[in-house]
Design a protein around this motif. Structure first.
Motif, mmCIF file in Angstrom:
data_model
loop_
_atom_site.group_PDB
_atom_site.id
_atom_site.type_symbol
_atom_site.label_atom_id
_atom_site.label_comp_id
_atom_site.label_asym_id
_atom_site.label_seq_id
_atom_site.Cartn_x
_atom_site.Cartn_y
_atom_site.Cartn_z
ATOM 1 N N SER A 100 0.842 -1.190 0.000
ATOM 2 C CA SER A 100 0.000 0.000 0.000
ATOM 3 C C SER A 100 0.880 1.244 0.000
ATOM 4 O O SER A 100 1.893 1.303 0.690
ATOM 5 N N SER A 101 0.488 2.210 -0.804
ATOM 6 C CA SER A 101 1.344 3.396 -0.929
ATOM 7 C C SER A 101 0.534 4.564 -1.482
ATOM 8 O O SER A 101 -0.453 4.372 -2.169
ATOM 9 N N HIS A 102 0.992 5.790 -1.184
ATOM 10 C CA HIS A 102 0.402 6.917 -1.904
ATOM 11 C C HIS A 102 1.401 7.455 -2.916
ATOM 12 O O HIS A 102 1.167 8.464 -3.561
ATOM 13 N N ASP A 103 2.536 6.742 -3.039
ATOM 14 C CA ASP A 103 3.594 7.191 -3.926
ATOM 15 C C ASP A 103 3.539 6.413 -5.239
ATOM 16 O O ASP A 103 3.882 5.235 -5.308
ATOM 17 N N LEU A 104 3.090 7.112 -6.264
ATOM 18 C CA LEU A 104 2.905 6.472 -7.557
ATOM 19 C C LEU A 104 4.207 5.921 -8.130
ATOM 20 O O LEU A 104 4.252 4.820 -8.665
ATOM 21 N N ASN A 105 5.293 6.699 -7.986
ATOM 22 C CA ASN A 105 6.582 6.252 -8.540
ATOM 23 C C ASN A 105 7.024 4.939 -7.934
ATOM 24 O O ASN A 105 7.511 4.052 -8.629
ATOM 25 N N GLU A 106 6.838 4.864 -6.620
ATOM 26 C CA GLU A 106 7.229 3.661 -5.888
ATOM 27 C C GLU A 106 6.493 2.434 -6.453
ATOM 28 O O GLU A 106 7.094 1.410 -6.721
ATOM 29 N N VAL A 107 5.204 2.608 -6.640
ATOM 30 C CA VAL A 107 4.388 1.503 -7.141
ATOM 31 C C VAL A 107 4.757 1.199 -8.597
ATOM 32 O O VAL A 107 4.905 0.046 -8.994
ATOM 33 N N GLN A 108 4.942 2.258 -9.374
ATOM 34 C CA GLN A 108 5.270 2.070 -10.788
ATOM 35 C C GLN A 108 6.601 1.330 -10.958
ATOM 36 O O GLN A 108 6.772 0.513 -11.845
ATOM 37 N N GLN A 109 7.537 1.630 -10.073
ATOM 38 C CA GLN A 109 8.857 0.994 -10.190
ATOM 39 C C GLN A 109 8.859 -0.463 -9.763
ATOM 40 O O GLN A 109 9.627 -1.257 -10.276
ATOM 41 N N HIS A 110 8.032 -0.788 -8.767
ATOM 42 C CA HIS A 110 8.210 -2.101 -8.149
ATOM 43 C C HIS A 110 7.053 -3.077 -8.308
ATOM 44 O O HIS A 110 7.261 -4.282 -8.151
ATOM 45 N N ALA A 111 5.837 -2.569 -8.564
ATOM 46 C CA ALA A 111 4.699 -3.497 -8.588
ATOM 47 C C ALA A 111 4.473 -4.061 -9.989
ATOM 48 O O ALA A 111 4.856 -3.449 -10.986
#
Ligand SMILES: Nc1ncnc2c1ncn2[C@@H]1O[C@H](COP(=O)(O)OP(=O)(O)OP(=O)(O)O)[C@@H](O)[C@H]1O
Length: 295
Positions: free
Chosen positions: A186-197
């Protein structure tokens, strides 16, 4: 069998839904992002599926087990890192990690604990109450990963972590994922999710608004950037384009239809220049959270 299966999951607070009819399927072996702004319902979804709070409607099945009837078995096989870290304040960090390792019967626990102490630069002698948020978070994350659960659920794990530690965390998570761990992030950081999910569900005001495949290239429409003053934007909107950003004389539009339909509008004398590019996830994100309905 999916690692997580949520069906119509609903939680009301004072008759208002904090989450409303949430449907989610997370496959085994995925890194699955769960993205949304503050208050969107991420923590409520997680707490409900882990049976910390009861749903008003719907069901959650984790690792094929019912979240309410088989909660104990789920706890044994699932790691959870909450967004707010709560451990006994008087225990040292080492005591906490040893306790977690003993509870979950972690093999070679000393070696494992030493590894994480080194990796996350943990001060083993400090009491939990003496730690900053970021340092507390490192203990919570280690406690979640250490038992090597089949499913790891992380609620805003990078909140408070510096960039180096964030980098080390994701390197570690990707390593475990390659060995088969399913990760729900769970995250509110789009970059984080885009990079890893691999995939991500977007939640807004308690409702899942879209699920996106992140790794696979997909045709998601085009972003048209227009330069010029007094551009008849309403004509573009009538054709189905969503305005992502309008600043000064620059306007970014997301258009999902057949590009040929909108091309004649680009001949308008008010348009000094334009570019057509593939959308970044961020463009869709903006459209989604500004009320759009990008599929
Ligand atoms: N115990 C509670 N009592 C009443 N309302 C609550 C409670 N917990 C959460 N809510 C409300 O439910 C909604 C969803 O909150 P939730 O904490 O799940 O969001 P979130 O996406 O995790 O946000 P954040 O990133 O800020 O933690 C919010 O409107 C919040 O105010």
């Amino acid at each position: 069998m999916n690692a997580i299966e949520l069906k119509g999951l609903t939680k009301l607070y004072k008759k208002q839904p904090a989450i409303d009819q949430v449907e989610l399927s997370v496959e085994k072996g995925e890194i699955y992002g769960f993205i949304g702004p503050n208050g969107a319902g991420k923590s409520t979804t997680i707490k409900t599926m882990l049976n910390f709070i009861y749903p008003d409607h719907g069901t959650a099945t984790l690792l094929g087990l019912d979240s309410i009837k088989e909660a104990k078995e789920i706890r044994k096989r699932t790691g959870y890192v909450s967004s707010d870290v709560r451990f006994y304040p008087n225990m040292t960090t080492l005591e906490v990690l040893k306790y977690v390792a003993a509870f979950h019967q972690v093999k070679e626990s000393k070696k494992q604990i030493d590894y994480f102490i080194e990796l996350f630069d943990i001060d083993a002698k400090k009491k939990m109450s003496e730690l900053s948020l970021g340092n507390k978070k490192k203990i919570a994350i280690t406690a979640g990963i250490l038992p090597n659960p089949e499913l790891l659920i992380l609620d805003e794990p990078t909140n408070g972590l510096d960039p180096l530690m964030q980098h080390r965390l994701f390197e570690e998570l990707e390593k475990y994922n390659q060995q088969g761990m399913t990760i729900f992030l769970s995250s509110h950081d789009l970059n984080e999710v885009q990079q890893h999910a691999h995939r991500a569900a977007f939640i807004r005001e308690g409702e899942i608004i879209t699920v996106q495949d992140i790794t696979k290239e997909k045709s998601l429409g085009k972003v048209i950037t227009l330069i010029g003053d007094h551009i008849p934007l309403s004509l573009f909107e009538k054709m189905g384009a969503a305005i992502l950003k309008h600043q000064g004389n620059e306007t970014r539009l997301l258009f999902e239809g057949d590009l040929r339909e909108i091309l004649p509008l680009l001949a308008d004398a008010s348009i000094q220049d334009f570019t057509v590019t593939n959308p970044e996830l961020e463009d869709q994100f903006m459209a989604l959270y500004e009320g759009g309905t990008v599929k």
